[in-house]
Design a protein around this motif. Sequence first.
Motif, mmCIF file in Angstrom:
data_model
loop_
_atom_site.group_PDB
_atom_site.id
_atom_site.type_symbol
_atom_site.label_atom_id
_atom_site.label_comp_id
_atom_site.label_asym_id
_atom_site.label_seq_id
_atom_site.Cartn_x
_atom_site.Cartn_y
_atom_site.Cartn_z
ATOM 1 N N GLN A 1 91.605 81.712 60.494
ATOM 2 C CA GLN A 1 90.329 82.342 60.842
ATOM 3 C C GLN A 1 89.727 82.658 59.523
ATOM 4 O OE1 GLN A 1 89.836 83.024 64.092
ATOM 5 N NE2 GLN A 1 91.921 81.909 64.327
ATOM 6 N N VAL A 2 89.994 82.980 58.405
ATOM 7 C CA VAL A 2 89.140 83.398 57.302
ATOM 8 C C VAL A 2 88.759 82.267 56.410
ATOM 9 C CG1 VAL A 2 88.977 84.718 55.359
ATOM 10 C CG2 VAL A 2 89.995 85.507 57.348
ATOM 11 N N CYS A 3 89.809 81.179 56.212
ATOM 12 C CA CYS A 3 89.464 80.191 55.471
ATOM 13 C C CYS A 3 88.851 78.949 55.868
ATOM 14 C CB CYS A 3 90.962 79.777 54.581
ATOM 15 S SG CYS A 3 91.591 80.754 53.573
ATOM 16 N N SER A 4 89.053 78.776 57.364
ATOM 17 C CA SER A 4 88.323 77.545 58.215
ATOM 18 C C SER A 4 88.741 76.453 57.452
ATOM 19 C CB SER A 4 86.761 77.673 58.025
ATOM 20 O OG SER A 4 86.198 79.040 58.455
ATOM 21 N N PRO A 5 90.140 75.927 57.421
ATOM 22 C CA PRO A 5 90.604 75.015 56.617
ATOM 23 C C PRO A 5 90.145 73.666 57.429
ATOM 24 C CG PRO A 5 92.266 75.746 57.890
ATOM 25 C CD PRO A 5 91.085 76.679 58.049
ATOM 26 N N LYS A 6 89.999 72.371 56.488
ATOM 27 C CA LYS A 6 89.916 71.291 57.001
ATOM 28 C C LYS A 6 90.992 70.136 56.539
ATOM 29 C CE LYS A 6 85.729 70.713 55.270
ATOM 30 N NZ LYS A 6 85.799 71.711 54.551
ATOM 31 N N LYS A 7 91.254 68.991 57.209
ATOM 32 C CA LYS A 7 92.242 68.157 56.910
ATOM 33 C C LYS A 7 91.654 67.558 55.283
ATOM 34 C CE LYS A 7 94.411 63.624 57.907
ATOM 35 N NZ LYS A 7 94.619 62.550 58.973
ATOM 36 N N GLY A 8 92.496 67.508 54.372
ATOM 37 C CA GLY A 8 92.178 66.986 53.004
ATOM 38 C C GLY A 8 91.639 68.103 52.164
ATOM 39 N N ASP A 9 91.535 69.396 52.697
ATOM 40 C CA ASP A 9 91.304 70.468 51.583
ATOM 41 C C ASP A 9 92.581 70.768 50.593
ATOM 42 O OD1 ASP A 9 88.882 71.164 52.722
ATOM 43 O OD2 ASP A 9 89.754 72.804 54.162
ATOM 44 N N HIS A 10 91.969 71.043 49.277
ATOM 45 C CA HIS A 10 92.922 71.352 48.245
ATOM 46 C C HIS A 10 93.222 72.807 48.287
ATOM 47 C CE1 HIS A 10 92.448 67.209 45.781
ATOM 48 N NE2 HIS A 10 92.574 67.230 47.028
ATOM 49 N N VAL A 11 94.315 73.338 48.618
ATOM 50 C CA VAL A 11 94.615 74.793 48.827
ATOM 51 C C VAL A 11 95.568 74.962 47.632
ATOM 52 C CG1 VAL A 11 95.657 76.388 50.129
ATOM 53 C CG2 VAL A 11 94.583 74.370 51.326
ATOM 54 N N PHE A 12 95.137 76.345 47.144
ATOM 55 C CA PHE A 12 96.246 77.109 46.159
ATOM 56 C C PHE A 12 96.577 78.334 46.863
ATOM 57 C CE2 PHE A 12 96.597 79.799 42.347
ATOM 58 C CZ PHE A 12 97.772 79.612 41.993
ATOM 59 N N GLN B 1 102.947 76.031 54.378
ATOM 60 C CA GLN B 1 103.301 75.223 55.573
ATOM 61 C C GLN B 1 102.329 74.957 56.551
ATOM 62 O OE1 GLN B 1 107.757 75.615 56.661
ATOM 63 N NE2 GLN B 1 107.272 77.229 55.609
ATOM 64 N N PHE B 2 101.397 75.675 56.915
ATOM 65 C CA PHE B 2 100.382 75.668 57.883
ATOM 66 C C PHE B 2 99.387 74.893 57.169
ATOM 67 C CE2 PHE B 2 100.834 80.183 59.530
ATOM 68 C CZ PHE B 2 101.903 79.760 60.342
ATOM 69 N N ALA B 3 99.238 74.811 56.096
ATOM 70 C CA ALA B 3 98.154 74.025 55.137
ATOM 71 C C ALA B 3 98.635 72.640 55.289
ATOM 72 C CB ALA B 3 97.791 74.507 53.751
ATOM 73 N N ARG B 4 100.120 72.133 55.015
ATOM 74 C CA ARG B 4 100.712 71.026 54.823
ATOM 75 C C ARG B 4 100.737 70.263 56.140
ATOM 76 N NH1 ARG B 4 101.276 67.475 52.605
ATOM 77 N NH2 ARG B 4 103.546 66.726 52.716
ATOM 78 N N SER B 5 100.667 71.005 57.081
ATOM 79 C CA SER B 5 100.718 70.397 58.640
ATOM 80 C C SER B 5 99.554 70.180 59.049
ATOM 81 C CB SER B 5 101.396 71.791 59.743
ATOM 82 O OG SER B 5 100.331 72.701 59.884
ATOM 83 N N MET B 6 98.303 70.576 58.529
ATOM 84 C CA MET B 6 96.889 70.139 58.801
ATOM 85 C C MET B 6 96.443 68.851 57.839
ATOM 86 S SD MET B 6 94.543 73.493 59.406
ATOM 87 C CE MET B 6 93.246 72.391 59.531
ATOM 88 N N GLY B 7 97.304 68.571 56.783
ATOM 89 C CA GLY B 7 97.086 67.468 56.138
ATOM 90 C C GLY B 7 96.364 67.981 54.757
ATOM 91 N N CYS B 8 96.622 69.236 54.263
ATOM 92 C CA CYS B 8 95.911 69.377 53.220
ATOM 93 C C CYS B 8 96.951 69.419 51.917
ATOM 94 C CB CYS B 8 95.776 71.026 53.104
ATOM 95 S SG CYS B 8 94.575 71.716 54.542
ATOM 96 N N TYR B 9 96.281 69.275 50.646
ATOM 97 C CA TYR B 9 97.104 69.054 49.410
ATOM 98 C C TYR B 9 97.474 70.650 49.062
ATOM 99 C CZ TYR B 9 97.964 68.740 44.265
ATOM 100 O OH TYR B 9 98.167 68.898 43.234
#
Length: 351
Positions: free
Chosen positions: A155-166, A180-188
């Motif tokens: 909700q807060v970060c509005s992630p997209k596939k391919g985003d680089h997440v720390f 794990q949520f970020a990886r499941s979306m195809g983020c690094y």
Amino acid sequence: MATTEGEEEVISNKQIVLKDYVTGFPKETDMELKVTEMHLKLPQGSDGILVKNLYLSCDPYMRGRMSKPSDRPTFVVFYKPGSPIRGYGVSKVLESGNPNFKKGDFVWGVTGWEEYSLISSQDLLFKIKHPDVPLSYYTGLLGMPGMTAYAGFHQVCSPKKGDHVFVSAASGAVGQLVGQFARSMGCYVVGSAGSKEKVDLLNTKFGFDEAFNYKEELDLNAALKRYFPEGIDIYFENVGGKMLDAVLPNMKVHGRIAVCGMVSQYNLEQHEGVHNLLYLVINRIRMEGFLVNDYYDLYPKYLEMVLPLIKEGKIVYVEDLSEGLESGPAALVGLYSGLNVGKQVVVVARE
């Protein structure tokens, strides 16, 4: 030992009580185990719920509740010395004056650090409708930390596939899920943690692309440039202080920062300053604090997403279980020096 008084059962009730307000780092001796007597029956006309507590959640925000009330802004209700501390837990209903709950139901929400609690109708409480997963998960993955990870990331970060997440404090109750949520979306995804054991967990169990031990890095800014040579799209903030200062120059233009917590600051009388805030302007970064309480209306939607992932083995969740109510003070205090590996839970009773 239970006794009877008329028709009411009187039982011994162990409690973890705050002895006095805390300054600096909390110690086990700031709390004590007390045994009181209570009637194992709702007061006549009560709309409350009498429960047996099974699992208690140790969470970083609880440190703020141990402080003496002051004029400082806060989102917590302070503990009262001489009374049991309170937090999230999983319980079994023994008697209910609330039509939404009945005897035998399992519930999660706010309860006392004691064997038995009388929960008022005003307290946050959810009926557990899926008891086919470990009940302790409702202190973490299926409870407040899980909702925190979901709300903060989706909700807060509005992630997209391919985003680089720390993710900082990435092996904790919230961080391990965000990754794990970020990886499941195809983020690094890169995570930081405070020991080799935790870094290994991030790499081998939680599926992070990379992880590092922040205690071994002499220059956090250089470490982040090493893992994010093109910059960070999303930073999930759990730590604050020096880590936040190092992250800001490494954020991409239009990067997003979800401020979940700042555990490095909770025990300091004087909070550390942050010097790189100008990067919020330079890189048009959106930095937003949030509280999970604002998002509990999304809990059914979260369960729809996460329960199938659990049952399919696509989400891994690590718990650090501490046996017995008397182990609670050590378990809670250990959070603030990083002794826990995964979600810290106190097991009061298995049922």
